[in-house]
Scaffold this motif. Sequence first.
Motif, mmCIF file in Angstrom:
data_model
loop_
_atom_site.group_PDB
_atom_site.id
_atom_site.type_symbol
_atom_site.label_atom_id
_atom_site.label_comp_id
_atom_site.label_asym_id
_atom_site.label_seq_id
_atom_site.Cartn_x
_atom_site.Cartn_y
_atom_site.Cartn_z
ATOM 1 N N LEU A 271 54.514 7.587 0.019
ATOM 2 C CA LEU A 271 54.943 7.212 -1.528
ATOM 3 C C LEU A 271 56.053 8.197 -1.904
ATOM 4 O O LEU A 271 57.093 6.460 -2.143
ATOM 5 C CB LEU A 271 53.547 6.691 -2.934
ATOM 6 N N GLU B 77 50.382 2.126 -7.122
ATOM 7 C CA GLU B 77 49.936 2.678 -6.168
ATOM 8 C C GLU B 77 49.555 4.440 -6.080
ATOM 9 O O GLU B 77 48.823 4.510 -5.040
ATOM 10 C CB GLU B 77 50.993 2.865 -4.592
ATOM 11 N N LYS C 268 46.776 4.652 -7.644
ATOM 12 C CA LYS C 268 45.048 4.198 -6.415
ATOM 13 C C LYS C 268 44.981 6.062 -5.401
ATOM 14 O O LYS C 268 44.151 6.354 -5.605
ATOM 15 C CB LYS C 268 45.527 3.551 -5.862
#
Length: 584
Positions: free
Chosen positions: A201, A418, A421
Amino acid sequence: MIRATSSSLQGFKAMTFKPGLNIILADKSPGANERQSRNGAGKTSFIELVHFLLGADAKPKGIFRSEALVTESFSLTLDVLGQAITVTRSGSKPSKIEVEGDASSWPVQPDLKEDTGEQIISNENWKTVLGEVFFGLNPVGQDRFGPKFRQLFAYFVRRQESGAFSNPLQQAAKQQLYDQQVAVSTLLGLDGRIAQEFQELRTQEKLIGELRKAAKGGALRNYVATAAELRTELAIAKAKAERLGARVDEFTVVDEYGELEREANEITQKVSALNDQNTQDRQLISRLEDSLQSETPPEVGNLEKLYRDAGVLLPDNVQKRFDEVEAFHRAIVENRKQHLAAELDSARERVDTRNAERETADDRRKQIMMMLSSGGALEHYTSLREEAARVEGEVQTLSDRLVAAERIESTKTELEAERNKLYAALQSDYQERADIVAEAVLAFEDLSNALYERAGRLTISPTRNGPEITFDIEGQRSKGIGNMQIFCFDLMLMDLVSKRNSGPGFLIHDSHLFDGVDERQVARALQLGARHAEEIGYQYIVTMNSDALPTEGFDRGFAIEDYFNPVRLTDAEETGGLFGLRFG
Protein backbone atom coordinates in the motif's frame (compact mmCIF):
# COMPACT_ATOMS: atom_id res chain seq x y z
CA MET A 1 23.08 -24.74 18.72
CA ILE A 2 26.65 -24.00 17.66
CA ARG A 3 29.07 -26.79 18.53
CA ALA A 4 32.42 -25.61 17.18
CA THR A 5 34.34 -23.24 14.90
CA SER A 6 37.57 -24.04 13.06
CA SER A 7 39.70 -22.96 10.12
CA SER A 8 42.50 -23.97 7.80
CA LEU A 9 44.29 -20.81 8.94
CA GLN A 10 47.32 -21.63 11.05
CA GLY A 11 46.99 -19.89 14.40
CA PHE A 12 43.16 -19.66 14.24
CA LYS A 13 41.59 -20.07 17.68
CA ALA A 14 39.29 -23.05 17.21
CA MET A 15 36.48 -23.13 19.76
CA THR A 16 33.93 -25.57 21.06
CA PHE A 17 30.63 -24.59 22.65
CA LYS A 18 28.16 -26.18 25.03
CA PRO A 19 24.44 -25.70 25.63
CA GLY A 20 23.33 -22.68 27.66
CA LEU A 21 25.52 -19.68 28.41
CA ASN A 22 28.94 -19.44 26.76
CA ILE A 23 31.19 -16.45 27.44
CA ILE A 24 34.10 -15.68 25.10
CA LEU A 25 36.53 -13.52 27.03
CA ALA A 26 39.14 -11.21 25.57
CA ASP A 27 41.96 -9.84 27.71
CA LYS A 28 42.75 -6.18 27.15
CA SER A 29 46.46 -5.43 27.52
CA PRO A 30 47.60 -2.47 29.63
CA GLY A 31 47.82 0.72 27.55
CA ALA A 32 45.66 -0.55 24.71
CA ASN A 33 42.77 1.69 23.85
CA GLU A 34 39.24 0.45 23.25
CA ARG A 35 39.63 0.27 19.46
CA GLN A 36 42.94 -1.58 19.62
CA SER A 37 41.51 -4.11 22.05
CA ARG A 38 38.43 -4.82 19.99
CA ASN A 39 40.32 -5.06 16.72
CA GLY A 40 43.16 -7.09 18.14
CA ALA A 41 41.30 -9.76 20.10
CA GLY A 42 38.66 -10.65 17.54
CA LYS A 43 35.42 -10.68 19.54
CA THR A 44 33.57 -8.80 16.80
CA SER A 45 35.30 -10.97 14.20
CA PHE A 46 33.68 -14.00 15.83
CA ILE A 47 30.27 -12.41 15.12
CA GLU A 48 31.32 -11.83 11.50
CA LEU A 49 32.50 -15.44 11.24
CA VAL A 50 29.10 -16.78 12.29
CA HIS A 51 27.37 -14.54 9.75
CA PHE A 52 29.85 -15.51 7.01
CA LEU A 53 29.19 -19.21 7.54
CA LEU A 54 25.43 -18.71 7.71
CA GLY A 55 24.86 -17.04 4.36
CA ALA A 56 26.06 -13.43 4.67
CA ASP A 57 27.30 -11.72 1.52
CA ALA A 58 31.06 -11.93 1.13
CA LYS A 59 31.69 -8.28 0.30
CA PRO A 60 34.90 -7.42 -1.58
CA LYS A 61 36.10 -5.29 1.33
CA GLY A 62 35.02 -7.78 3.99
CA ILE A 63 37.56 -9.46 6.24
CA PHE A 64 37.14 -12.89 4.65
CA ARG A 65 38.15 -11.55 1.25
CA SER A 66 41.10 -9.63 2.59
CA GLU A 67 44.53 -10.60 1.34
CA ALA A 68 45.38 -12.27 4.64
CA LEU A 69 42.30 -14.54 4.76
CA VAL A 70 40.92 -14.93 1.22
CA THR A 71 42.65 -18.26 0.52
CA GLU A 72 41.72 -19.77 3.90
CA SER A 73 38.60 -21.77 4.69
CA PHE A 74 36.48 -21.47 7.81
CA SER A 75 34.10 -23.99 9.35
CA LEU A 76 31.13 -23.99 11.68
CA THR A 77 29.56 -27.04 13.29
CA LEU A 78 25.93 -26.60 14.33
CA ASP A 79 22.68 -28.51 14.69
CA VAL A 80 20.33 -28.56 11.70
CA LEU A 81 17.13 -30.60 12.07
CA GLY A 82 18.63 -32.40 15.04
CA GLN A 83 21.77 -33.42 13.16
CA ALA A 84 25.24 -32.01 13.80
CA ILE A 85 26.61 -30.79 10.46
CA THR A 86 29.71 -28.83 9.54
CA VAL A 87 29.72 -26.15 6.85
CA THR A 88 32.90 -24.73 5.34
CA ARG A 89 33.32 -21.60 3.25
CA SER A 90 36.19 -19.52 1.91
CA GLY A 91 36.53 -15.96 0.65
CA SER A 92 38.01 -17.21 -2.62
CA LYS A 93 34.86 -19.24 -3.44
CA PRO A 94 32.14 -17.56 -1.38
CA SER A 95 29.26 -18.87 -3.49
CA LYS A 96 29.96 -22.51 -2.54
CA ILE A 97 29.39 -24.14 0.85
CA GLU A 98 30.96 -27.52 1.65
CA VAL A 99 28.74 -29.68 3.85
CA GLU A 100 29.77 -32.54 6.14
CA GLY A 101 27.05 -34.61 7.78
CA ASP A 102 23.61 -36.03 7.06
CA ALA A 103 21.67 -33.57 4.86
CA SER A 104 19.13 -36.09 3.57
CA SER A 105 16.21 -34.34 5.32
CA TRP A 106 17.03 -30.88 3.97
CA PRO A 107 14.47 -29.20 1.68
CA VAL A 108 17.28 -28.55 -0.83
CA GLN A 109 19.90 -31.26 -1.21
CA PRO A 110 23.62 -30.51 -1.66
CA ASP A 111 25.29 -31.74 -4.85
CA LEU A 112 27.50 -34.78 -4.38
CA LYS A 113 30.90 -34.83 -6.11
CA GLU A 114 31.43 -38.45 -7.14
CA ASP A 115 35.21 -38.18 -7.42
CA THR A 116 35.75 -36.70 -3.93
CA GLY A 117 32.53 -37.52 -2.13
CA GLU A 118 32.15 -33.85 -1.10
CA GLN A 119 28.71 -32.34 -0.59
CA ILE A 120 28.48 -28.85 -2.09
CA ILE A 121 25.56 -26.46 -1.83
CA SER A 122 25.34 -22.93 -3.18
CA ASN A 123 25.17 -20.10 -0.67
CA GLU A 124 21.71 -19.13 -1.99
CA ASN A 125 20.40 -22.67 -1.48
CA TRP A 126 22.07 -22.79 1.93
CA LYS A 127 20.07 -19.70 2.95
CA THR A 128 16.92 -21.37 1.60
CA VAL A 129 17.59 -24.42 3.77
CA LEU A 130 18.22 -22.30 6.85
CA GLY A 131 15.14 -20.16 6.22
CA GLU A 132 12.87 -23.18 6.02
CA VAL A 133 14.54 -25.16 8.83
CA PHE A 134 14.92 -22.29 11.32
CA PHE A 135 11.88 -20.13 10.54
CA GLY A 136 9.53 -22.22 8.38
CA LEU A 137 9.93 -19.89 5.38
CA ASN A 138 8.59 -21.19 2.09
CA PRO A 139 10.75 -19.90 -0.79
CA VAL A 140 8.14 -20.83 -3.41
CA GLY A 141 5.97 -17.91 -4.44
CA GLN A 142 7.38 -15.66 -1.75
CA ASP A 143 6.21 -12.05 -1.95
CA ARG A 144 8.76 -9.34 -2.62
CA PHE A 145 8.19 -7.89 0.86
CA GLY A 146 8.03 -11.26 2.55
CA PRO A 147 10.45 -12.31 5.31
CA LYS A 148 13.89 -13.61 4.32
CA PHE A 149 16.27 -15.78 6.33
CA ARG A 150 19.03 -13.19 6.63
CA GLN A 151 16.49 -10.56 7.65
CA LEU A 152 15.23 -12.67 10.56
CA PHE A 153 18.53 -14.24 11.58
CA ALA A 154 20.19 -10.86 12.15
CA TYR A 155 17.99 -10.32 15.22
CA PHE A 156 19.69 -13.27 16.91
CA VAL A 157 23.26 -12.25 16.02
CA ARG A 158 23.33 -8.46 15.99
CA ARG A 159 26.24 -6.73 14.25
CA GLN A 160 27.81 -3.55 15.53
CA GLU A 161 28.98 -2.50 12.06
CA SER A 162 25.36 -2.62 10.82
CA GLY A 163 24.15 -0.31 13.60
CA ALA A 164 22.13 -3.04 15.29
CA PHE A 165 22.55 -1.68 18.83
CA SER A 166 20.52 1.52 18.46
CA ASN A 167 16.94 0.23 18.45
CA PRO A 168 15.48 -3.11 19.57
CA LEU A 169 13.30 -3.29 16.45
CA GLN A 170 16.19 -2.71 14.07
CA GLN A 171 18.89 -5.22 13.24
CA ALA A 172 20.48 -2.59 10.96
CA ALA A 173 20.51 1.19 11.09
CA LYS A 174 19.18 1.50 7.52
CA GLN A 175 16.51 -1.15 7.95
CA GLN A 176 13.25 0.10 6.47
CA LEU A 177 9.99 0.29 8.41
CA TYR A 178 8.29 -2.51 6.47
CA ASP A 179 11.32 -4.76 6.99
CA GLN A 180 11.05 -4.24 10.76
CA GLN A 181 7.28 -4.76 10.79
CA VAL A 182 7.42 -7.94 8.70
CA ALA A 183 10.35 -9.43 10.61
CA VAL A 184 9.15 -8.70 14.14
CA SER A 185 5.56 -9.76 13.37
CA THR A 186 6.85 -13.05 11.96
CA LEU A 187 9.15 -13.69 14.92
CA LEU A 188 6.43 -12.89 17.45
CA GLY A 189 4.06 -15.35 15.77
CA LEU A 190 1.69 -12.72 14.37
CA ASP A 191 0.50 -12.51 10.76
CA GLY A 192 3.44 -10.97 8.90
CA ARG A 193 1.48 -10.93 5.64
CA ILE A 194 -0.56 -7.94 6.84
CA ALA A 195 2.67 -5.98 7.34
CA GLN A 196 3.67 -6.96 3.80
CA GLU A 197 0.37 -5.68 2.43
CA PHE A 198 0.85 -2.41 4.30
CA GLN A 199 4.16 -2.00 2.45
CA GLU A 200 2.48 -2.74 -0.89
CA LEU A 201 0.00 0.00 0.00
CA ARG A 202 2.78 2.45 0.92
CA THR A 203 4.53 1.67 -2.37
CA GLN A 204 1.40 2.56 -4.34
CA GLU A 205 0.87 5.69 -2.28
CA LYS A 206 4.46 6.75 -2.91
CA LEU A 207 4.04 6.25 -6.66
CA ILE A 208 0.83 8.26 -6.73
CA GLY A 209 2.45 10.96 -4.61
CA GLU A 210 5.40 11.20 -7.01
CA LEU A 211 3.04 11.48 -9.97
CA ARG A 212 1.06 14.21 -8.25
CA LYS A 213 4.26 16.06 -7.40
CA ALA A 214 5.52 15.75 -10.96
CA ALA A 215 2.19 16.98 -12.30
CA LYS A 216 2.32 20.11 -10.16
CA GLY A 217 5.79 21.31 -11.03
CA GLY A 218 8.13 18.54 -11.96
CA ALA A 219 9.21 16.97 -15.22
CA LEU A 220 5.68 15.77 -16.04
CA ARG A 221 3.82 19.03 -15.50
CA ASN A 222 3.23 19.28 -19.28
CA TYR A 223 2.16 15.65 -19.46
CA VAL A 224 -0.02 15.07 -16.44
CA ALA A 225 -3.27 17.06 -16.40
CA THR A 226 -6.59 16.76 -14.68
CA ALA A 227 -9.09 14.28 -15.99
CA ALA A 228 -11.47 17.11 -16.94
CA GLU A 229 -8.79 18.85 -19.03
CA LEU A 230 -7.86 15.62 -20.75
CA ARG A 231 -11.48 14.83 -21.60
CA THR A 232 -11.72 18.17 -23.42
CA GLU A 233 -8.47 17.59 -25.31
CA LEU A 234 -9.54 14.06 -26.17
CA ALA A 235 -12.93 15.18 -27.57
CA ILE A 236 -11.24 17.77 -29.81
CA ALA A 237 -8.61 15.28 -30.98
CA LYS A 238 -11.25 12.64 -31.76
CA ALA A 239 -13.28 15.10 -33.85
CA LYS A 240 -10.18 16.10 -35.78
CA ALA A 241 -9.28 12.47 -36.34
CA GLU A 242 -12.76 11.74 -37.67
CA ARG A 243 -12.57 14.68 -40.11
CA LEU A 244 -9.18 13.63 -41.38
CA GLY A 245 -10.33 10.03 -41.68
CA ALA A 246 -13.30 11.10 -43.81
CA ARG A 247 -11.03 13.17 -46.07
CA VAL A 248 -8.72 10.22 -46.53
CA ASP A 249 -11.65 7.96 -47.43
CA GLU A 250 -13.04 10.46 -49.96
CA PHE A 251 -9.69 11.42 -51.44
CA THR A 252 -9.13 10.76 -55.17
CA VAL A 253 -5.61 10.79 -56.50
CA VAL A 254 -5.33 12.96 -59.68
CA ASP A 255 -2.44 11.68 -61.78
CA GLU A 256 -1.78 15.06 -63.53
CA TYR A 257 -2.48 17.10 -60.42
CA GLY A 258 0.70 19.18 -60.81
CA GLU A 259 0.11 20.02 -64.48
CA LEU A 260 -3.50 20.96 -63.82
CA GLU A 261 -2.44 23.11 -60.90
CA ARG A 262 0.09 24.91 -63.11
CA GLU A 263 -2.51 25.37 -65.90
CA ALA A 264 -4.98 26.85 -63.42
CA ASN A 265 -2.32 29.30 -62.26
CA GLU A 266 -1.54 30.29 -65.85
CA ILE A 267 -5.25 30.85 -66.62
CA THR A 268 -5.56 33.01 -63.50
CA GLN A 269 -2.62 35.11 -64.63
CA LYS A 270 -4.07 35.38 -68.18
CA VAL A 271 -7.52 36.45 -66.94
CA SER A 272 -5.88 39.05 -64.75
CA ALA A 273 -3.97 40.43 -67.76
CA LEU A 274 -7.18 40.53 -69.86
CA ASN A 275 -8.94 42.43 -67.12
CA ASP A 276 -6.11 44.94 -66.97
CA GLN A 277 -6.25 45.45 -70.75
CA ASN A 278 -10.02 45.86 -70.71
CA THR A 279 -9.68 48.45 -68.01
CA GLN A 280 -7.31 50.44 -70.20
CA ASP A 281 -9.60 50.17 -73.26
CA ARG A 282 -12.66 51.17 -71.25
CA GLN A 283 -10.84 54.30 -70.14
CA LEU A 284 -9.98 54.99 -73.80
CA ILE A 285 -13.61 54.47 -74.87
CA SER A 286 -14.75 56.97 -72.25
CA ARG A 287 -12.30 59.60 -73.55
CA LEU A 288 -13.27 58.96 -77.18
CA GLU A 289 -16.97 59.33 -76.37
CA ASP A 290 -16.25 62.65 -74.65
CA SER A 291 -14.21 63.83 -77.65
CA LEU A 292 -16.99 62.99 -80.13
CA GLN A 293 -19.45 65.07 -78.18
CA SER A 294 -17.11 68.11 -78.03
CA GLU A 295 -16.07 68.10 -81.73
CA THR A 296 -18.13 71.00 -83.50
CA PRO A 297 -17.12 73.43 -86.39
CA PRO A 298 -16.38 77.12 -85.45
CA GLU A 299 -19.17 79.75 -86.05
CA VAL A 300 -17.91 82.07 -88.89
CA GLY A 301 -20.94 84.35 -88.44
CA ASN A 302 -19.69 85.31 -85.03
CA LEU A 303 -16.48 86.63 -86.55
CA GLU A 304 -18.41 88.63 -89.13
CA LYS A 305 -20.58 90.20 -86.46
CA LEU A 306 -17.45 91.12 -84.56
CA TYR A 307 -16.06 93.09 -87.49
CA ARG A 308 -19.39 94.79 -88.15
CA ASP A 309 -19.71 95.89 -84.59
CA ALA A 310 -16.24 97.31 -84.85
CA GLY A 311 -17.37 99.51 -87.82
CA VAL A 312 -15.52 97.68 -90.49
CA LEU A 313 -17.44 96.82 -93.54
CA LEU A 314 -16.15 93.70 -95.21
CA PRO A 315 -16.10 93.54 -98.97
CA ASP A 316 -17.88 90.76 -100.86
CA ASN A 317 -14.67 88.96 -101.72
CA VAL A 318 -13.86 88.70 -98.02
CA GLN A 319 -17.34 87.37 -97.37
CA LYS A 320 -16.67 84.67 -99.90
CA ARG A 321 -13.41 83.78 -98.22
CA PHE A 322 -15.25 83.32 -94.88
CA ASP A 323 -17.60 80.81 -96.46
CA GLU A 324 -14.67 78.79 -97.73
CA VAL A 325 -13.00 78.82 -94.32
CA GLU A 326 -16.23 77.67 -92.70
CA ALA A 327 -16.56 74.79 -95.16
CA PHE A 328 -12.93 73.82 -94.54
CA HIS A 329 -13.39 73.73 -90.81
CA ARG A 330 -16.53 71.67 -91.10
CA ALA A 331 -14.68 69.17 -93.25
CA ILE A 332 -11.88 68.88 -90.69
CA VAL A 333 -14.33 68.30 -87.85
CA GLU A 334 -16.18 65.67 -89.81
CA ASN A 335 -12.98 63.83 -90.61
CA ARG A 336 -11.97 63.87 -86.90
CA LYS A 337 -15.34 62.52 -85.84
CA GLN A 338 -15.02 59.69 -88.31
CA HIS A 339 -11.53 58.90 -86.94
CA LEU A 340 -12.75 58.99 -83.34
CA ALA A 341 -15.70 56.77 -84.19
CA ALA A 342 -13.37 54.26 -85.81
CA GLU A 343 -11.09 54.27 -82.74
CA LEU A 344 -14.14 53.86 -80.51
CA ASP A 345 -15.42 50.89 -82.49
CA SER A 346 -11.99 49.28 -82.42
CA ALA A 347 -11.68 49.66 -78.63
CA ARG A 348 -15.15 48.24 -78.06
CA GLU A 349 -14.36 45.30 -80.33
CA ARG A 350 -11.18 44.57 -78.38
CA VAL A 351 -13.11 44.62 -75.13
CA ASP A 352 -15.72 42.24 -76.51
CA THR A 353 -13.02 39.89 -77.79
CA ARG A 354 -11.27 39.84 -74.43
CA ASN A 355 -14.54 39.23 -72.61
CA ALA A 356 -15.19 36.21 -74.76
CA GLU A 357 -11.64 34.96 -74.23
CA ARG A 358 -11.94 35.52 -70.49
CA GLU A 359 -15.20 33.58 -70.29
CA THR A 360 -13.60 30.65 -72.08
CA ALA A 361 -10.60 30.77 -69.71
CA ASP A 362 -12.88 31.01 -66.67
CA ASP A 363 -14.81 27.97 -67.80
CA ARG A 364 -11.58 25.99 -68.15
CA ARG A 365 -10.34 27.18 -64.76
CA LYS A 366 -13.62 26.15 -63.10
CA GLN A 367 -13.30 22.75 -64.69
CA ILE A 368 -9.73 22.38 -63.39
CA MET A 369 -10.64 23.58 -59.91
CA MET A 370 -13.48 21.06 -59.70
CA MET A 371 -11.03 18.32 -60.58
CA LEU A 372 -8.51 19.57 -58.02
CA SER A 373 -11.12 19.99 -55.27
CA SER A 374 -12.35 16.42 -55.74
CA GLY A 375 -8.88 14.92 -55.34
CA GLY A 376 -5.20 15.72 -55.21
CA ALA A 377 -1.68 14.61 -55.91
CA LEU A 378 -0.30 11.35 -54.48
CA GLU A 379 2.11 13.19 -52.19
CA HIS A 380 -0.80 15.22 -50.82
CA TYR A 381 -2.70 12.00 -50.17
CA THR A 382 0.32 10.53 -48.39
CA SER A 383 0.70 13.64 -46.26
CA LEU A 384 -2.99 13.54 -45.42
CA ARG A 385 -2.76 9.90 -44.31
CA GLU A 386 0.33 10.66 -42.19
CA GLU A 387 -1.47 13.53 -40.50
CA ALA A 388 -4.49 11.32 -39.88
CA ALA A 389 -2.22 8.66 -38.35
CA ARG A 390 -0.52 11.26 -36.17
CA VAL A 391 -3.82 12.53 -34.85
CA GLU A 392 -4.97 8.95 -34.20
CA GLY A 393 -1.80 8.44 -32.16
CA GLU A 394 -2.53 11.63 -30.25
CA VAL A 395 -6.03 10.32 -29.53
CA GLN A 396 -4.55 7.09 -28.13
CA THR A 397 -2.02 8.99 -26.03
CA LEU A 398 -4.71 11.25 -24.63
CA SER A 399 -6.86 8.21 -23.90
CA ASP A 400 -4.00 6.61 -21.95
CA ARG A 401 -3.32 9.85 -20.09
CA LEU A 402 -7.00 10.15 -19.24
CA VAL A 403 -7.02 6.64 -17.80
CA ALA A 404 -3.91 7.49 -15.75
CA ALA A 405 -5.39 10.79 -14.56
CA GLU A 406 -8.66 9.13 -13.58
CA ARG A 407 -6.71 6.47 -11.73
CA ILE A 408 -4.64 9.07 -9.88
CA GLU A 409 -7.77 10.96 -8.88
CA SER A 410 -9.62 7.85 -7.79
CA THR A 411 -6.67 5.98 -6.25
CA LYS A 412 -6.54 8.17 -3.16
CA THR A 413 -10.02 7.02 -2.20
CA GLU A 414 -9.23 3.41 -3.10
CA LEU A 415 -5.98 3.41 -1.13
CA GLU A 416 -7.70 4.95 1.85
CA ALA A 417 -10.29 2.18 1.71
CA GLU A 418 -7.50 -0.41 1.43
CA ARG A 419 -5.74 1.11 4.45
CA ASN A 420 -8.96 0.86 6.47
CA LYS A 421 -9.30 -2.76 5.35
CA LEU A 422 -5.75 -3.62 6.41
CA TYR A 423 -6.17 -1.80 9.71
CA ALA A 424 -9.29 -3.85 10.41
CA ALA A 425 -7.45 -7.06 9.43
CA LEU A 426 -4.57 -6.15 11.77
CA GLN A 427 -6.97 -5.48 14.65
CA SER A 428 -8.68 -8.79 13.99
CA ASP A 429 -5.34 -10.63 13.89
CA TYR A 430 -4.29 -9.15 17.23
CA GLN A 431 -7.64 -10.10 18.75
CA GLU A 432 -7.38 -13.66 17.46
CA ARG A 433 -3.77 -13.95 18.68
CA ALA A 434 -4.29 -12.09 21.94
CA ASP A 435 -2.53 -14.89 23.81
CA ILE A 436 0.62 -14.42 21.69
CA VAL A 437 0.57 -10.66 22.26
CA ALA A 438 0.07 -11.19 25.99
CA GLU A 439 2.89 -13.73 26.14
CA ALA A 440 5.31 -11.27 24.51
CA VAL A 441 4.22 -8.40 26.75
CA LEU A 442 4.57 -10.45 29.92
CA ALA A 443 7.90 -11.95 28.90
CA PHE A 444 9.36 -8.50 28.27
CA GLU A 445 7.96 -7.25 31.58
CA ASP A 446 9.45 -10.18 33.51
CA LEU A 447 12.87 -9.68 31.93
CA SER A 448 12.97 -5.94 32.53
CA ASN A 449 11.66 -6.41 36.08
CA ALA A 450 14.57 -8.71 36.76
CA LEU A 451 16.97 -5.94 35.76
CA TYR A 452 15.29 -2.87 37.20
CA GLU A 453 13.05 -2.01 40.14
CA ARG A 454 10.41 -0.64 37.81
CA ALA A 455 9.35 -3.13 35.17
CA GLY A 456 9.53 -2.06 31.55
CA ARG A 457 6.54 -2.20 29.29
CA LEU A 458 6.22 -3.54 25.77
CA THR A 459 3.18 -2.35 23.81
CA ILE A 460 2.09 -4.00 20.56
CA SER A 461 -0.50 -1.89 18.76
CA PRO A 462 -2.37 -2.14 15.47
CA THR A 463 -2.20 1.22 13.67
CA ARG A 464 -3.29 2.59 10.33
CA ASN A 465 0.34 2.35 9.24
CA GLY A 466 0.83 -1.26 10.29
CA PRO A 467 2.10 -2.94 13.46
CA GLU A 468 3.68 -0.64 16.03
CA ILE A 469 5.81 -1.74 18.98
CA THR A 470 6.89 0.67 21.67
CA PHE A 471 9.02 0.30 24.81
CA ASP A 472 8.91 2.03 28.14
CA ILE A 473 11.67 1.57 30.70
CA GLU A 474 12.48 4.21 33.28
CA GLY A 475 15.61 6.11 32.27
CA GLN A 476 15.41 4.72 28.72
CA ARG A 477 17.13 7.75 27.22
CA SER A 478 20.50 6.66 28.60
CA LYS A 479 22.65 4.44 26.40
CA GLY A 480 22.84 1.73 29.06
CA ILE A 481 19.06 1.57 29.50
CA GLY A 482 18.58 1.57 25.73
CA ASN A 483 20.97 -1.36 25.39
CA MET A 484 19.10 -3.27 28.08
CA GLN A 485 15.90 -2.71 26.10
CA ILE A 486 17.61 -4.57 23.26
CA PHE A 487 18.74 -7.30 25.66
CA CYS A 488 15.20 -7.82 27.00
CA PHE A 489 13.69 -7.73 23.50
CA ASP A 490 16.20 -10.23 22.10
CA LEU A 491 15.80 -12.61 25.02
CA MET A 492 12.01 -12.34 24.71
CA LEU A 493 12.19 -13.21 20.98
CA MET A 494 14.56 -16.10 21.72
CA ASP A 495 12.21 -17.44 24.40
CA LEU A 496 9.15 -17.23 22.12
CA VAL A 497 10.67 -18.80 19.01
CA SER A 498 12.33 -21.55 21.03
CA LYS A 499 9.02 -22.47 22.66
CA ARG A 500 7.57 -22.81 19.14
CA ASN A 501 10.54 -25.03 18.14
CA SER A 502 11.60 -22.27 15.76
CA GLY A 503 14.67 -20.04 15.44
CA PRO A 504 18.37 -20.88 15.10
CA GLY A 505 18.66 -22.37 18.60
CA PHE A 506 21.24 -19.81 19.70
CA LEU A 507 21.46 -16.12 20.57
CA ILE A 508 24.76 -14.25 20.33
CA HIS A 509 25.45 -10.87 21.93
CA ASP A 510 28.52 -8.84 21.12
CA SER A 511 30.21 -6.99 23.96
CA HIS A 512 28.98 -3.72 22.42
CA LEU A 513 25.55 -4.50 23.87
CA PHE A 514 26.89 -3.92 27.39
CA ASP A 515 28.61 -0.59 26.65
CA GLY A 516 27.45 2.00 29.18
CA VAL A 517 25.51 -0.52 31.23
CA ASP A 518 25.90 -0.52 35.00
CA GLU A 519 27.98 -3.46 36.28
CA ARG A 520 25.10 -4.77 38.38
CA GLN A 521 22.76 -4.82 35.38
CA VAL A 522 25.42 -6.64 33.34
CA ALA A 523 25.66 -9.29 36.06
CA ARG A 524 21.89 -9.64 36.21
CA ALA A 525 21.67 -9.82 32.41
CA LEU A 526 24.23 -12.63 32.23
CA GLN A 527 22.38 -14.58 34.93
CA LEU A 528 19.05 -13.99 33.13
CA GLY A 529 20.53 -15.24 29.89
CA ALA A 530 22.00 -18.31 31.57
CA ARG A 531 18.75 -19.17 33.38
CA HIS A 532 16.47 -18.69 30.34
CA ALA A 533 18.81 -20.62 28.05
CA GLU A 534 18.87 -23.54 30.50
CA GLU A 535 15.14 -23.51 31.28
CA ILE A 536 13.89 -23.14 27.72
CA GLY A 537 16.71 -25.03 26.06
CA TYR A 538 18.79 -22.82 23.80
CA GLN A 539 22.31 -21.49 23.63
CA TYR A 540 23.37 -17.99 24.66
CA ILE A 541 26.84 -16.85 23.55
CA VAL A 542 28.36 -13.59 24.81
CA THR A 543 31.67 -11.96 23.89
CA MET A 544 33.17 -9.67 26.54
CA ASN A 545 36.35 -7.89 27.52
CA SER A 546 37.72 -9.40 30.71
CA ASP A 547 38.00 -5.97 32.34
CA ALA A 548 34.28 -5.37 31.68
CA LEU A 549 33.24 -8.63 33.33
CA PRO A 550 31.29 -7.87 36.53
CA THR A 551 32.97 -8.74 39.78
CA GLU A 552 29.83 -8.36 41.85
CA GLY A 553 26.08 -8.40 41.45
CA PHE A 554 25.80 -12.13 40.85
CA ASP A 555 23.49 -14.25 42.97
CA ARG A 556 25.06 -16.45 45.61
CA GLY A 557 25.92 -19.79 44.08
CA PHE A 558 26.21 -18.42 40.54
CA ALA A 559 29.78 -19.03 39.31
CA ILE A 560 30.32 -16.95 36.21
CA GLU A 561 33.65 -18.70 35.48
CA ASP A 562 31.77 -21.93 34.80
CA TYR A 563 30.51 -20.39 31.57
CA PHE A 564 33.86 -19.19 30.19
CA ASN A 565 34.92 -20.67 26.88
CA PRO A 566 38.21 -22.57 27.27
CA VAL A 567 39.77 -20.45 24.53
CA ARG A 568 40.69 -16.99 25.73
CA LEU A 569 41.47 -14.18 23.32
CA THR A 570 43.94 -11.37 23.93
CA ASP A 571 45.27 -8.30 22.20
CA ALA A 572 48.59 -8.49 24.06
CA GLU A 573 50.37 -10.25 21.21
CA GLU A 574 50.04 -10.62 17.46
CA THR A 575 48.90 -14.24 17.69
CA GLY A 576 46.48 -13.74 20.56
CA GLY A 577 43.41 -12.80 18.53
CA LEU A 578 40.81 -15.04 16.91
CA PHE A 579 42.71 -15.38 13.64
CA GLY A 580 46.17 -15.63 15.21
CA LEU A 581 47.36 -12.63 13.23
CA ARG A 582 46.58 -8.98 12.75
CA PHE A 583 45.69 -7.35 9.47
CA GLY A 584 43.97 -4.24 8.09
